[in-house]
Design a protein around this motif. Structure first.
Motif, mmCIF file in Angstrom:
data_model
loop_
_atom_site.group_PDB
_atom_site.id
_atom_site.type_symbol
_atom_site.label_atom_id
_atom_site.label_comp_id
_atom_site.label_asym_id
_atom_site.label_seq_id
_atom_site.Cartn_x
_atom_site.Cartn_y
_atom_site.Cartn_z
ATOM 1 N N ARG A 271 2.622 4.106 9.952
ATOM 2 C CA ARG A 271 1.355 4.753 10.295
ATOM 3 C C ARG A 271 1.496 5.793 11.401
ATOM 4 O O ARG A 271 0.823 5.725 12.432
ATOM 5 C CB ARG A 271 0.319 3.692 10.684
ATOM 6 C CG ARG A 271 -0.002 2.735 9.556
ATOM 7 C CD ARG A 271 -0.954 1.638 9.972
ATOM 8 N NE ARG A 271 -1.276 0.766 8.841
ATOM 9 C CZ ARG A 271 -1.964 -0.375 8.946
ATOM 10 N NH1 ARG A 271 -2.387 -0.784 10.126
ATOM 11 N NH2 ARG A 271 -2.224 -1.091 7.870
ATOM 12 N N GLU B 279 2.458 15.727 -3.264
ATOM 13 C CA GLU B 279 2.407 14.378 -2.705
ATOM 14 C C GLU B 279 2.230 14.416 -1.189
ATOM 15 O O GLU B 279 1.468 13.628 -0.618
ATOM 16 C CB GLU B 279 3.679 13.609 -3.061
ATOM 17 C CG GLU B 279 3.853 13.317 -4.535
ATOM 18 C CD GLU B 279 2.760 12.402 -5.052
ATOM 19 O OE1 GLU B 279 2.362 11.471 -4.342
ATOM 20 O OE2 GLU B 279 2.278 12.629 -6.177
ATOM 21 N N PHE C 66 0.994 4.040 -2.845
ATOM 22 C CA PHE C 66 0.559 5.378 -2.466
ATOM 23 C C PHE C 66 1.577 6.434 -2.894
ATOM 24 O O PHE C 66 1.219 7.524 -3.330
ATOM 25 C CB PHE C 66 0.340 5.443 -0.952
ATOM 26 C CG PHE C 66 -0.226 6.737 -0.460
ATOM 27 C CD1 PHE C 66 -1.592 6.959 -0.462
ATOM 28 C CD2 PHE C 66 0.603 7.757 0.012
ATOM 29 C CE1 PHE C 66 -2.118 8.156 -0.012
ATOM 30 C CE2 PHE C 66 0.089 8.949 0.456
ATOM 31 C CZ PHE C 66 -1.287 9.156 0.452
ATOM 32 N N HIS D 217 0.828 -1.204 0.000
ATOM 33 C CA HIS D 217 0.000 0.000 0.000
ATOM 34 C C HIS D 217 0.865 1.258 0.000
ATOM 35 O O HIS D 217 0.602 2.203 -0.759
ATOM 36 C CB HIS D 217 -0.915 0.005 1.220
ATOM 37 C CG HIS D 217 -1.709 1.266 1.371
ATOM 38 N ND1 HIS D 217 -2.815 1.561 0.586
ATOM 39 C CD2 HIS D 217 -1.546 2.333 2.190
ATOM 40 C CE1 HIS D 217 -3.292 2.738 0.929
ATOM 41 N NE2 HIS D 217 -2.545 3.230 1.900
ATOM 42 N N GLU E 157 -8.377 20.964 0.651
ATOM 43 C CA GLU E 157 -8.169 20.392 -0.683
ATOM 44 C C GLU E 157 -7.381 21.397 -1.521
ATOM 45 O O GLU E 157 -7.943 22.155 -2.300
ATOM 46 C CB GLU E 157 -9.508 20.071 -1.339
ATOM 47 C CG GLU E 157 -10.292 18.979 -0.649
ATOM 48 C CD GLU E 157 -9.623 17.608 -0.787
ATOM 49 O OE1 GLU E 157 -8.953 17.378 -1.817
ATOM 50 O OE2 GLU E 157 -9.788 16.791 0.132
ATOM 51 N N ARG F 221 -1.301 15.363 -0.282
ATOM 52 C CA ARG F 221 -2.184 14.214 -0.484
ATOM 53 C C ARG F 221 -2.040 13.219 0.670
ATOM 54 O O ARG F 221 -3.039 12.713 1.207
ATOM 55 C CB ARG F 221 -1.862 13.534 -1.827
ATOM 56 C CG ARG F 221 -2.741 12.330 -2.158
ATOM 57 C CD ARG F 221 -2.496 11.868 -3.589
ATOM 58 N NE ARG F 221 -1.149 11.367 -3.771
ATOM 59 C CZ ARG F 221 -0.802 10.077 -3.689
ATOM 60 N NH1 ARG F 221 -1.738 9.173 -3.425
ATOM 61 N NH2 ARG F 221 0.437 9.696 -3.885
ATOM 62 N N LEU F 222 -0.807 12.952 1.053
ATOM 63 C CA LEU F 222 -0.546 12.058 2.185
ATOM 64 C C LEU F 222 -1.213 12.587 3.448
ATOM 65 O O LEU F 222 -1.865 11.844 4.190
ATOM 66 C CB LEU F 222 0.968 11.934 2.376
ATOM 67 C CG LEU F 222 1.532 11.027 3.456
ATOM 68 C CD1 LEU F 222 2.966 10.650 3.082
ATOM 69 C CD2 LEU F 222 1.528 11.656 4.833
ATOM 70 N N TRP F 223 -1.057 13.878 3.706
ATOM 71 C CA TRP F 223 -1.630 14.508 4.899
ATOM 72 C C TRP F 223 -3.148 14.379 4.922
ATOM 73 O O TRP F 223 -3.742 14.019 5.947
ATOM 74 C CB TRP F 223 -1.189 15.980 4.917
ATOM 75 C CG TRP F 223 -1.913 16.870 5.862
ATOM 76 C CD1 TRP F 223 -1.906 16.806 7.221
ATOM 77 C CD2 TRP F 223 -2.731 17.996 5.512
ATOM 78 N NE1 TRP F 223 -2.674 17.823 7.750
ATOM 79 C CE2 TRP F 223 -3.190 18.564 6.715
ATOM 80 C CE3 TRP F 223 -3.101 18.580 4.303
ATOM 81 C CZ2 TRP F 223 -4.012 19.683 6.742
ATOM 82 C CZ3 TRP F 223 -3.917 19.693 4.317
ATOM 83 C CH2 TRP F 223 -4.366 20.238 5.522
ATOM 84 N N ARG F 224 -3.785 14.653 3.781
ATOM 85 C CA ARG F 224 -5.248 14.571 3.740
ATOM 86 C C ARG F 224 -5.735 13.138 3.941
ATOM 87 O O ARG F 224 -6.694 12.891 4.679
ATOM 88 C CB ARG F 224 -5.764 15.106 2.397
ATOM 89 C CG ARG F 224 -5.781 16.607 2.290
ATOM 90 C CD ARG F 224 -6.566 17.052 1.066
ATOM 91 N NE ARG F 224 -5.943 16.594 -0.177
ATOM 92 C CZ ARG F 224 -5.050 17.288 -0.866
ATOM 93 N NH1 ARG F 224 -4.659 18.469 -0.433
ATOM 94 N NH2 ARG F 224 -4.545 16.806 -1.991
ATOM 95 N N GLU F 225 -5.093 12.182 3.272
ATOM 96 C CA GLU F 225 -5.608 10.821 3.271
ATOM 97 C C GLU F 225 -5.292 10.057 4.549
ATOM 98 O O GLU F 225 -6.011 9.121 4.905
ATOM 99 C CB GLU F 225 -5.084 10.060 2.053
ATOM 100 C CG GLU F 225 -5.593 10.656 0.736
ATOM 101 C CD GLU F 225 -5.346 9.754 -0.452
ATOM 102 O OE1 GLU F 225 -5.089 8.542 -0.257
ATOM 103 O OE2 GLU F 225 -5.413 10.251 -1.592
ATOM 104 N N THR F 226 -4.228 10.439 5.257
ATOM 105 C CA THR F 226 -3.894 9.750 6.504
ATOM 106 C C THR F 226 -4.467 10.451 7.722
ATOM 107 O O THR F 226 -4.624 9.831 8.774
ATOM 108 C CB THR F 226 -2.367 9.644 6.685
ATOM 109 O OG1 THR F 226 -1.806 10.962 6.812
ATOM 110 C CG2 THR F 226 -1.727 8.912 5.507
ATOM 111 N N GLY F 227 -4.761 11.746 7.618
ATOM 112 C CA GLY F 227 -5.254 12.490 8.771
ATOM 113 C C GLY F 227 -4.187 12.801 9.805
ATOM 114 O O GLY F 227 -4.503 13.237 10.919
#
Length: 280
Positions: A172, A196, A141, A137, A246, A199-205
């Motif tokens: 994680r 990138e 990613f 993953h 976003e 995107r990582l920040w948004r998708e992982t929280g």
């Protein structure tokens, strides 16, 4: 013009956001060596990182930015003050849930991309089936699937940095500490790497703290930017960028972007002159 962010609720009924990390009265003094006196590198300073925010730190060379990151990561201890992560004190080791990415290429040249990313999980004794799933993953990613069997020497600089991020991401982390991770890259690659990371920040929280010399990088990526003084480093300004969650590198074309970078430079210019030793 951007406003100073106090971190306080704006409405009478607003609840304070959860705090991921807190520094209270933190200083760092390096002991003297030989005839050289002790050096106070940092503080005293206070800081609260809100859970899920992207916070950037800028300041003149030698102001203690990397020292600050080391302290939060548990890689060194403050001379005075308290550092907490998720309510627990940070002592002398990296807390569980904290990941660190440095500017230097920290990949193992004798391991493939896949084995580099799996390295930390294997040290933790994670089962091979879970390692395969999490590594797959993380590699996908970060856009490295086609290079999973390649060695770091076969990758570009930007791809090696993505590898280092993937190796941290696979663990994680809930707090991601980035110490000038794009400093060796050209401007165009830095902008794309910034996309990138967003995107990582948004998708992982995750909560992200970025150390950078680049004002445009801080202005593009962060929700808030802390401006530090010349040594001993303290926060002299907190700038809220006001960007939507976003966002991507196209934000640099907006008129407001120039206002943010101008505010940062206005706060930083005199401190940079002090750091250069040219202020009379």
């Amino acid at each position: 013009m951007p406003e100073i962010a106090s971190g306080a609720p704006t409405g009478a009924h607003s609840a304070a956001p959860p705090i991921a990390a807190r520094l209270t009265g933190v200083t760092r003094v390096y002991p003297g060596v030989g005839r050289h006196p002790p050096v106070q590198a940092l503080g005293p300073l206070d800081l609260e990182l809100q859970r899920g925010e992207f916070f950037a730190v800028v300041g003149p060379s030698g102001c203690g930015k990397s020292t600050l990151l080391d302290l939060i990561a548990g890689l060194s201890r403050p001379t005075e003050g308290v550092i907490e992560f998720e309510g627990a004190p940070v002592t002398d080791r990296v807390p569980e849930g904290v990941g660190v990415v440095f500017q230097e290429d920290a990949s193992f040249h004798w391991l493939t991309v896949r084995d580099n990313v799996a390295f930390g999980l294997r040290r933790q004794g994670v089962a091979e089936r879970e390692i395969a799933e999490r590594v797959g993953h993380a590699i996908a990613f970060m856009g490295l699937r086609e290079f999973a069997s390649a060695y770091p020497a076969q990758l570009s600089g930007g791809m090696r940095q993505r590898l280092c991020i993937a190796r941290t991401l696979v663990l994680r982390p809930r707090l991601l500490l980035l110490d000038e991770p794009f400093g060796a890259l050209d401007q165009q690659t830095r902008l794309l790497m910034g996309d990138e990371v967003l995107r990582l920040w948004r998708e992982t929280g995750a909560t992200v703290l970025l150390i950078t010399h680049a004002l445009d990088e801080a202005a593009m990526l962060a929700d808030r930017v802390g401006v530090m003084s010349a040594r001993p480093g303290c926060f002299i300004d907190m700038v809220a960028t006001g960007w939507p969650r976003e966002r991507d590198s196209t934000i640099v074309t907006r008129p407001e972007f120039g206002a943010v970078t101008a505010r940062l430079w206005s706060s930083l210019r005199a401190e940079s002159i002090k750091a250069m030793g040219t202020l009379t």
